[in-house]
Design a protein around this motif. Structure first.
Motif, PDB file in Angstrom:
ATOM      1  N   SER A  85       0.808  -1.215   0.000  1.00 54.72           N
ATOM      2  CA  SER A  85       0.000   0.000   0.000  1.00 54.72           C
ATOM      3  C   SER A  85       0.845   1.270   0.000  1.00 54.72           C
ATOM      4  O   SER A  85       0.439   2.292  -0.574  1.00 54.72           O
ATOM      5  CB  SER A  85      -0.943   0.003   1.202  1.00 54.72           C
ATOM      6  OG  SER A  85      -0.230  -0.148   2.423  1.00 54.72           O
ATOM      7  N   SER A 113      -8.046  -4.661  -1.592  1.00 55.85           N
ATOM      8  CA  SER A 113      -6.915  -4.896  -0.693  1.00 55.85           C
ATOM      9  C   SER A 113      -6.985  -6.315  -0.154  1.00 55.85           C
ATOM     10  O   SER A 113      -8.042  -6.960  -0.172  1.00 55.85           O
ATOM     11  CB  SER A 113      -6.903  -3.887   0.458  1.00 55.85           C
ATOM     12  OG  SER A 113      -8.048  -4.023   1.270  1.00 55.85           O
ATOM     13  N   SER A 116      -2.716  -7.985   5.730  1.00 55.49           N
ATOM     14  CA  SER A 116      -1.710  -7.104   6.308  1.00 55.49           C
ATOM     15  C   SER A 116      -0.324  -7.704   6.107  1.00 55.49           C
ATOM     16  O   SER A 116      -0.165  -8.926   6.067  1.00 55.49           O
ATOM     17  CB  SER A 116      -1.962  -6.903   7.800  1.00 55.49           C
ATOM     18  OG  SER A 116      -3.176  -6.226   8.015  1.00 55.49           O
ATOM     19  N   ARG A 231       0.954   1.209   9.582  1.00 55.31           N
ATOM     20  CA  ARG A 231       0.219   0.957  10.813  1.00 55.31           C
ATOM     21  C   ARG A 231       1.046   0.070  11.730  1.00 55.31           C
ATOM     22  O   ARG A 231       1.913  -0.689  11.261  1.00 55.31           O
ATOM     23  CB  ARG A 231      -1.117   0.273  10.508  1.00 55.31           C
ATOM     24  CG  ARG A 231      -0.959  -1.066   9.780  1.00 55.31           C
ATOM     25  CD  ARG A 231      -2.296  -1.725   9.483  1.00 55.31           C
ATOM     26  NE  ARG A 231      -3.060  -0.975   8.503  1.00 55.31           N
ATOM     27  CZ  ARG A 231      -4.233  -1.386   8.018  1.00 55.31           C
ATOM     28  NH1 ARG A 231      -4.748  -2.535   8.418  1.00 55.31           N
ATOM     29  NH2 ARG A 231      -4.874  -0.667   7.128  1.00 55.31           N
ATOM     30  N   VAL A 253      -0.516  -2.864   3.946  1.00 55.81           N
ATOM     31  CA  VAL A 253      -1.528  -3.759   3.387  1.00 55.81           C
ATOM     32  C   VAL A 253      -1.150  -4.122   1.962  1.00 55.81           C
ATOM     33  O   VAL A 253      -0.709  -3.263   1.191  1.00 55.81           O
ATOM     34  CB  VAL A 253      -2.922  -3.097   3.411  1.00 55.81           C
ATOM     35  CG1 VAL A 253      -3.970  -4.007   2.788  1.00 55.81           C
ATOM     36  CG2 VAL A 253      -3.322  -2.748   4.845  1.00 55.81           C
ATOM     37  N   THR A 255      -2.150  -4.864  -1.756  1.00 53.62           N
ATOM     38  CA  THR A 255      -3.273  -4.442  -2.592  1.00 53.62           C
ATOM     39  C   THR A 255      -3.147  -5.040  -3.987  1.00 53.62           C
ATOM     40  O   THR A 255      -2.038  -5.255  -4.487  1.00 53.62           O
ATOM     41  CB  THR A 255      -3.338  -2.904  -2.713  1.00 53.62           C
ATOM     42  OG1 THR A 255      -2.123  -2.416  -3.307  1.00 53.62           O
ATOM     43  CG2 THR A 255      -3.518  -2.260  -1.347  1.00 53.62           C
ATOM     44  N   ASP A 292     -12.106  -9.398   5.314  1.00 54.96           N
ATOM     45  CA  ASP A 292     -13.475  -8.912   5.416  1.00 54.96           C
ATOM     46  C   ASP A 292     -13.786  -8.130   4.138  1.00 54.96           C
ATOM     47  O   ASP A 292     -13.130  -7.124   3.841  1.00 54.96           O
ATOM     48  CB  ASP A 292     -13.605  -8.004   6.639  1.00 54.96           C
ATOM     49  CG  ASP A 292     -15.000  -7.441   6.822  1.00 54.96           C
ATOM     50  OD1 ASP A 292     -15.831  -7.549   5.898  1.00 54.96           O
ATOM     51  OD2 ASP A 292     -15.261  -6.864   7.902  1.00 54.96           O
ATOM     52  N   ALA A 294     -15.929  -5.953   3.367  1.00 59.44           N
ATOM     53  CA  ALA A 294     -16.179  -4.527   3.582  1.00 59.44           C
ATOM     54  C   ALA A 294     -14.880  -3.744   3.704  1.00 59.44           C
ATOM     55  O   ALA A 294     -14.806  -2.575   3.290  1.00 59.44           O
ATOM     56  CB  ALA A 294     -17.034  -4.326   4.835  1.00 59.44           C
ATOM     57  N   GLU A 295     -13.849  -4.367   4.268  1.00 56.53           N
ATOM     58  CA  GLU A 295     -12.546  -3.718   4.383  1.00 56.53           C
ATOM     59  C   GLU A 295     -11.760  -3.827   3.080  1.00 56.53           C
ATOM     60  O   GLU A 295     -11.034  -2.898   2.708  1.00 56.53           O
ATOM     61  CB  GLU A 295     -11.754  -4.347   5.528  1.00 56.53           C
ATOM     62  CG  GLU A 295     -12.391  -4.138   6.908  1.00 56.53           C
ATOM     63  CD  GLU A 295     -11.634  -4.855   8.010  1.00 56.53           C
ATOM     64  OE1 GLU A 295     -10.674  -5.601   7.687  1.00 56.53           O
ATOM     65  OE2 GLU A 295     -12.001  -4.676   9.188  1.00 56.53           O
ATOM     66  N   MET A 296     -11.902  -4.930   2.382  1.00 51.10           N
ATOM     67  CA  MET A 296     -11.149  -5.153   1.149  1.00 51.10           C
ATOM     68  C   MET A 296     -11.461  -4.116   0.074  1.00 51.10           C
ATOM     69  O   MET A 296     -10.616  -3.827  -0.772  1.00 51.10           O
ATOM     70  CB  MET A 296     -11.437  -6.556   0.603  1.00 51.10           C
ATOM     71  CG  MET A 296     -10.921  -7.689   1.472  1.00 51.10           C
ATOM     72  SD  MET A 296     -11.536  -9.306   0.910  1.00 51.10           S
ATOM     73  CE  MET A 296     -10.665  -9.505  -0.645  1.00 51.10           C
ATOM     74  N   GLN A 298     -12.152  -0.925   0.611  1.00 49.11           N
ATOM     75  CA  GLN A 298     -11.876   0.443   1.031  1.00 49.11           C
ATOM     76  C   GLN A 298     -10.474   0.648   1.599  1.00 49.11           C
ATOM     77  O   GLN A 298      -9.863   1.694   1.371  1.00 49.11           O
ATOM     78  CB  GLN A 298     -12.894   0.875   2.098  1.00 49.11           C
ATOM     79  CG  GLN A 298     -14.325   0.889   1.614  1.00 49.11           C
ATOM     80  CD  GLN A 298     -15.283   1.445   2.647  1.00 49.11           C
ATOM     81  OE1 GLN A 298     -15.204   2.610   3.023  1.00 49.11           O
ATOM     82  NE2 GLN A 298     -16.182   0.602   3.107  1.00 49.11           N
ATOM     83  N   ASP A 299      -9.956  -0.310   2.367  1.00 50.86           N
ATOM     84  CA  ASP A 299      -8.705  -0.103   3.088  1.00 50.86           C
ATOM     85  C   ASP A 299      -7.513   0.032   2.152  1.00 50.86           C
ATOM     86  O   ASP A 299      -7.327  -0.785   1.242  1.00 50.86           O
ATOM     87  CB  ASP A 299      -8.443  -1.274   4.056  1.00 50.86           C
ATOM     88  CG  ASP A 299      -9.279  -1.176   5.312  1.00 50.86           C
ATOM     89  OD1 ASP A 299     -10.124  -0.260   5.393  1.00 50.86           O
ATOM     90  OD2 ASP A 299      -9.098  -2.017   6.213  1.00 50.86           O
TER      91      ASP A 299
END
Length: 324
Positions: A85, A113, A116, A231, A253, A255, A292, A294-296, A298-299
């Motif tokens: 990322s 994404s 981690s 992070r 992350v 991507t 997840d 929902a995270e994939m 956007q993150d």
């Protein structure tokens, strides 16, 4: 290759779809012992299960890693690529020494994404290396110049005011060679940005006595303050022989990225193949087990979503419909 040839899928103009012409898309990954290679393989496995229906054949290419993949997307030599990322961000913005000369890549597009990745320092157990500072004066592998680990190490070194002469010997080995070099006593330590569990780390800790070093302190605090795509993260204890305690470090992350010239139906089909069977995808590698959707979507996605990915995510309610 889509970027170079702009080949579009052939669909029937009638209500009944004809057998589509087979077209290949290639995903650039990393070394075969890292997580990027099986990540690309997992995507392709799901895409290829129904290739006789949608006409897309997905292929994986082992590469030098993040920087190579991002440069190859720009030149049209790859259709998709796995990228850290942080360097995905720099490619989009045209920043850092890796991309400032060529400027922003406005054609880069995000797909989703993944897992981690932890900045991981492995040191021989018989060395006196217990922290990042202890790498000074040692034989250190900083990764091959096409990899994200090399670029991230360069950034850490700059923050510490280190040049290559800080080490008694500098190696630029690829992921495949790290473990054997460490266990053969050709290097004292190696740095590696990777999702865990990792085959390379498993090989090193199984073959010889190796410890995973904590990477914390002022330099990491500065890095996180200046670069929000990093992070804090923790490598769990007990994953590897001889390393029973958790290790604190920083991370980013992984991507999946592509280029604007790849046709929308292609990326839509690829994303659909993965997300429609997300449980099967999670099962293809331990690093994917907690993904997840929902995270994939956007993150850590610093480039705009590709229209094909965006259409699927809107249809599935994973992100709001931007036209609605």
């Amino acid at each position: 290759m889509f970027v170079s040839s702009l080949v579009c899928l052939a669909f029937s103009a009638s209500a009944e779809m004809q057998t589509p012409a087979m077209t290949t898309v290639t995903i650039g990954t990393g070394g075969v012992t890292g997580v990027y290679y099986p990540a690309g393989g997992a995507v392709c496995r799901l895409v290829n299960r129904q290739r006789s229906e949608h006409g897309i054949r997905c292929a994986v290419r082992a590469t030098g890693g993040t920087i190579f993949n991002l440069q190859s997307l720009r030149s049209g030599d790859l259709d998709l690529g796995l990228a850290q990322s942080d360097w995905h961000f720099h490619a989009v913005q045209g920043t850092s020494s890796s991309f400032s000369d060529v400027g922003p890549d406005t054609g880069l597009r995000s797909v989703f994404s993944l897992h981690s990745e932890a900045f991981t320092v492995l040191a021989r157990a018989d060395s006196d290396i217990h922290s990042l500072d202890d790498l000074s004066g040692k034989r250190v592998n900083i990764g091959n110049p096409g990899s994200g680990q090399y670029a991230t190490m360069q950034m850490l070194m700059a923050l510490k005011g280190w040049g290559l002469d800080e080490f008694s010997e500098v190696n630029t080995l690829g992921a495949v060679e790290q473990a054997s070099a460490l266990c053969d006593n050709r290097i004292d330590a190696t740095v590696y940005t990777v999702g865990h569990p990792s085959g390379v780390v498993q090989e090193a800790t199984t073959t010889c006595d190796v410890r995973i070093i904590q990477v914390t302190g002022e330099v990491v605090e500065t890095l996180l303050a200046e670069h929000p795509y990093y992070r804090l993260t923790r490598i769990p204890g007990g994953l590897y022989r001889g390393n029973d305690r958790p290790v604190d470090t920083f991370g980013l992350v992984a991507t999946l990225v592509t280029h604007e010239l790849v046709p929308e139906p292609v990326i839509y089909t690829l994303v659909q193949s993965v997300f429609d069977d997300i449980d099967a995808f999670r099962a293809l590698h331990p690093a994917f087990s907690e993904l997840d959707p929902a995270e994939m979507v956007q993150d850590a996605l610093t480039a705009p979503l590709h229209p094909g990915a965006l259409r699927y995510y809107e249809e599935q309610g994973l992100i709001p419909d931007q036209d609605g």
